[in-house]
Design a protein around this motif. Structure first.
Motif, PDB file in Angstrom:
ATOM      1  N   ASP A  28      36.774  40.712  38.056  1.00  0.00           N
ATOM      2  CA  ASP A  28      37.103  41.783  39.010  1.00  0.00           C
ATOM      3  C   ASP A  28      38.108  41.299  40.048  1.00  0.00           C
ATOM      4  O   ASP A  28      39.098  41.974  40.335  1.00  0.00           O
ATOM      5  N   ASP A  29      37.870  40.108  40.595  1.00  0.00           N
ATOM      6  CA  ASP A  29      38.786  39.608  41.619  1.00  0.00           C
ATOM      7  C   ASP A  29      40.144  39.225  41.025  1.00  0.00           C
ATOM      8  O   ASP A  29      41.178  39.392  41.677  1.00  0.00           O
TER       9      ASP A  29
ATOM     10  N   GLY B 199      48.093  38.447  49.641  1.00  0.00           N
ATOM     11  CA  GLY B 199      48.282  37.009  49.695  1.00  0.00           C
ATOM     12  C   GLY B 199      46.980  36.236  49.779  1.00  0.00           C
ATOM     13  O   GLY B 199      46.989  35.003  49.734  1.00  0.00           O
ATOM     14  N   ALA B 200      45.850  36.954  49.869  1.00  0.00           N
ATOM     15  CA  ALA B 200      44.558  36.268  49.946  1.00  0.00           C
ATOM     16  C   ALA B 200      44.343  35.382  48.721  1.00  0.00           C
ATOM     17  O   ALA B 200      43.751  34.304  48.812  1.00  0.00           O
ATOM     18  N   GLN B 201      44.827  35.837  47.572  1.00  0.00           N
ATOM     19  CA  GLN B 201      44.780  35.006  46.372  1.00  0.00           C
ATOM     20  C   GLN B 201      46.154  34.471  46.011  1.00  0.00           C
ATOM     21  O   GLN B 201      46.301  33.297  45.675  1.00  0.00           O
ATOM     22  N   ASP B 202      47.157  35.319  46.035  1.00  0.00           N
ATOM     23  CA  ASP B 202      48.495  34.949  45.552  1.00  0.00           C
ATOM     24  C   ASP B 202      49.486  34.976  46.712  1.00  0.00           C
ATOM     25  O   ASP B 202      50.076  36.010  46.996  1.00  0.00           O
ATOM     26  N   MET B 203      49.829  33.785  47.293  1.00  0.00           N
ATOM     27  CA  MET B 203      49.085  32.560  47.109  1.00  0.00           C
ATOM     28  C   MET B 203      48.937  31.824  48.438  1.00  0.00           C
ATOM     29  O   MET B 203      49.023  30.611  48.517  1.00  0.00           O
ATOM     30  N   LYS B 204      48.758  32.606  49.509  1.00  0.00           N
ATOM     31  CA  LYS B 204      48.620  31.972  50.814  1.00  0.00           C
ATOM     32  C   LYS B 204      47.327  31.157  50.922  1.00  0.00           C
ATOM     33  O   LYS B 204      47.281  30.167  51.662  1.00  0.00           O
TER      34      LYS B 204
ATOM     35  N   ASP C 207      30.074  40.016  54.007  1.00  0.00           N
ATOM     36  CA  ASP C 207      29.687  39.254  52.823  1.00  0.00           C
ATOM     37  C   ASP C 207      30.659  38.115  52.512  1.00  0.00           C
ATOM     38  O   ASP C 207      30.603  37.504  51.443  1.00  0.00           O
ATOM     39  N   GLY C 208      31.558  37.821  53.474  1.00  0.00           N
ATOM     40  CA  GLY C 208      32.355  36.606  53.372  1.00  0.00           C
ATOM     41  C   GLY C 208      33.681  36.726  52.664  1.00  0.00           C
ATOM     42  O   GLY C 208      34.280  35.695  52.304  1.00  0.00           O
ATOM     43  N   TYR C 209      34.186  37.937  52.459  1.00  0.00           N
ATOM     44  CA  TYR C 209      35.482  38.106  51.803  1.00  0.00           C
ATOM     45  C   TYR C 209      36.586  38.362  52.826  1.00  0.00           C
ATOM     46  O   TYR C 209      36.402  39.133  53.783  1.00  0.00           O
ATOM     47  N   ILE C 210      37.718  37.710  52.607  1.00  0.00           N
ATOM     48  CA  ILE C 210      38.928  37.989  53.387  1.00  0.00           C
ATOM     49  C   ILE C 210      39.799  38.905  52.549  1.00  0.00           C
ATOM     50  O   ILE C 210      40.215  38.547  51.438  1.00  0.00           O
TER      51      ILE C 210
ATOM     52  N   GLU D  70      43.088  43.069  47.209  1.00  0.00           N
ATOM     53  CA  GLU D  70      43.134  41.630  46.954  1.00  0.00           C
ATOM     54  C   GLU D  70      42.253  40.941  47.990  1.00  0.00           C
ATOM     55  O   GLU D  70      42.269  41.285  49.172  1.00  0.00           O
ATOM     56  N   ARG D  71      41.489  39.956  47.545  1.00  0.00           N
ATOM     57  CA  ARG D  71      40.553  39.325  48.465  1.00  0.00           C
ATOM     58  C   ARG D  71      40.201  37.918  47.976  1.00  0.00           C
ATOM     59  O   ARG D  71      40.427  37.554  46.828  1.00  0.00           O
TER      60      ARG D  71
END
Length: 491
Positions: free
Chosen positions: A457-458, A155-160, A148-151, A467-468
């Motif tokens: 949620d994210d 660090g996926a969000q914070d903050m790479k 469904d397109g999530y990595i 984390e995604r």
């Protein structure tokens, strides 16, 4: 004229004044209209989405956990990450001057056409918080891409994701042969997450200051994207952090005779400390309207509907009500109007059957603009009395407020509205801490914004389990930075 007649006249006058007062407020509200209604984003540049996704996954797989406590020897991943940057972004490394600071932090400088102009600076941090595997759907350093397109990954969000989107945009411009009008500085610290570390960003700023560098602006992570319905706004709301709260830790210490648990003599040090911690939680510091919070209301109120618009437009009249509501609605809104306290750690006896002679509690506090660590210490000493020691540990006071009417802010705001559909932009006081707090010696225009619209949620997954980031968000962030670099680095 009898008393009843006089009373009726006075009552009529009071009623008329009240009616007139609310008529004035209503007219004021009706006249408070936005200069421009939010609309559709402009056509966005075509970027290599697959490359961005591939590069973010590679970045996550390098476990650059902050080198503190249990990870103090986690050196090699930071070297590996530096080597990965060199391999992955060859155009940047061919064109830019690179300086290594404090062994692991990095500065890249791309020279602009006009050296008389002050440069522009974009920040990211290399380090991430730890990620024990328990509870994760996927290994936090495997960077799994789901159907469904999530990595998924630390660090996926914070903050790479922020850093990769920025670097993809720089590489995009360099591939087009672009040279910006201003010098571009990319500053990547290695120790942002611990909060009290001063090796990376602080030394970057010292180095740049020693070279006489001045910036037109600095842009870091931060800011918040909200569903405007929470504020009676039928649009998405993007908040640019134009200052940030101070951040610090202090210890509460209670000393009292201890002994064997079979022979207690209450109140013990544990009991006294427990009461002190409970008192800290139930007796917060006073609420305050900062200049920046007033600017937030000023920017948002034209877009509000109904009672929200009436109250926010007339915020000077309803300030006491607003402050009360903000303290009750949610932790985030409470944090916008006062210094907050969060008990985070406790220490006592080393044995279950021993009454300790000394107990300690750590309190993390976030200071609102206008208050200092000394103010916090004085407040708690008065609140807790002489049986509890209050010792300041490391801290940074609130940052200065940036000018939200300057050209740099306006260009950043306009870039956001041109990248995202149906979005309203406002400045606000960032309630967390970032590397940006170190950069005021280089410029007054320090801003915080991450170009990612996440669900609640994210947002809750940042620093947490699973984390995604969705690949479409990464593409949009890259497009944002392509436009942002173009706009912000122009004369």
């Amino acid at each position: 004229m009898d008393n009843s007649t006089i009373g009726a006249i006075i009552g009529g006058i009071v009623a008329a004044v009240i009616v007139l007062f609310f008529v004035i407020l209503s007219v004021r509200t009706a006249l408070n209209k936005p200069d421009k209604a939010p609309g559709k984003a402009e056509a966005l540049p075509t970027v290599d989405k697959d490359a961005a996704v591939r590069h973010l996954r590679e970045a996550i797989r390098i476990p650059t956990v902050s080198m503190v406590e249990d990870y103090a020897d986690n050196v090699q991943p930071f070297i590996d990450y530096r080597n990965w940057l060199e391999k992955t972004y060859p155009l940047l490394h061919a064109a830019a001057e690179r300086t290594i600071i404090a062994d692991y932090s990095l500065i890249y400088r791309l020279k602009g056409k006009n050296h008389a102009l002050r440069g522009g600076c974009y920040l990211s941090h290399i380090d991430v918080v730890p990620a024990p595997k328990d509870g994760w759907e996927y290994d936090p350093f495997e960077a799994v891409l789901t159907d469904d397109g999530y990595i998924y990954g630390r660090g996926a969000q914070d903050m790479k994701s922020h850093m990769v989107a920025l670097l993809e945009a720089v590489e995009f411009h360099l591939a087009q042969g672009k040279q910006f009008d201003r010098d571009l500085y990319l500053c990547f610290g290695h120790d942002e997450e611990p909060g009290n570390s001063t090796s990376g960003a602080a030394n970057i700023v010292r180095y740049l200051k020693s070279k006489g560098v001045e910036m037109e602006f600095v842009i870091d992570e931060g800011g918040t994207v909200l569903d405007g319905k929470l504020l009676g706004i039928p649009h998405t709301v993007a908040l640019i952090g134009a200052c940030e709260k101070g951040n610090g830790d202090l210890e509460l210490v209670v000393k009292k005779s201890g002994g064997h648990a079979s022979n207690p003599n209450p109140p013990t040090a544990v009991g006294l400390l427990s009461k002190a911690v409970a008192k800290v939680e139930t007796h917060p510091m006073k609420t305050t309207w900062t200049n920046m919070t007033k600017e937030t209301f000023k920017a948002l109120s034209p877009y509000c509907k109904g009672a929200f618009k009436f109250v926010l437009t007339n915020r000077d009249v309803f300030a006491p009500l607003l402050k009360f509501v903000f303290t009750k609605v949610a932790p985030m809104t409470n944090a916008l109007v006062r210094t907050t306290f969060a008990p985070t750690m406790l220490w006592g006896s080393d044995a279950r059957n021993v009454i300790p002679k000394e107990t300690r509690a750590n309190i993390n506090y976030r200071m609102i603009t206008g208050e200092t660590a000394d103010d916090v210490k004085a407040y708690l000493e008065k609140l807790l009395g002489d049986k509890v020691e209050v010792n300041l540990l490391s801290y940074s006071n609130p940052s200065p407020e940036a000018d939200v009417h300057c050209t740099a802010y306006e260009r950043l705001r306009d870039t956001i509205t041109k990248t995202f559909d149906d979005i309203v932009v406002a400045p606000y006081m960032f309630i967390a801490a970032s590397d940006a707090r170190f950069y005021n010696p280089l410029t007054d225009n320090v801003f915080r914004f991450g170009p990612f619209i996440n669900t609640l949620d994210d947002q809750s997954r940042i620093h947490g389990i699973n984390e995604r980031l969705h690949v479409d968000q990464l593409e949009k962030a890259t497009q944002f930075f392509v436009k942002c670099l173009d706009a912000m680095l122009a004369e």
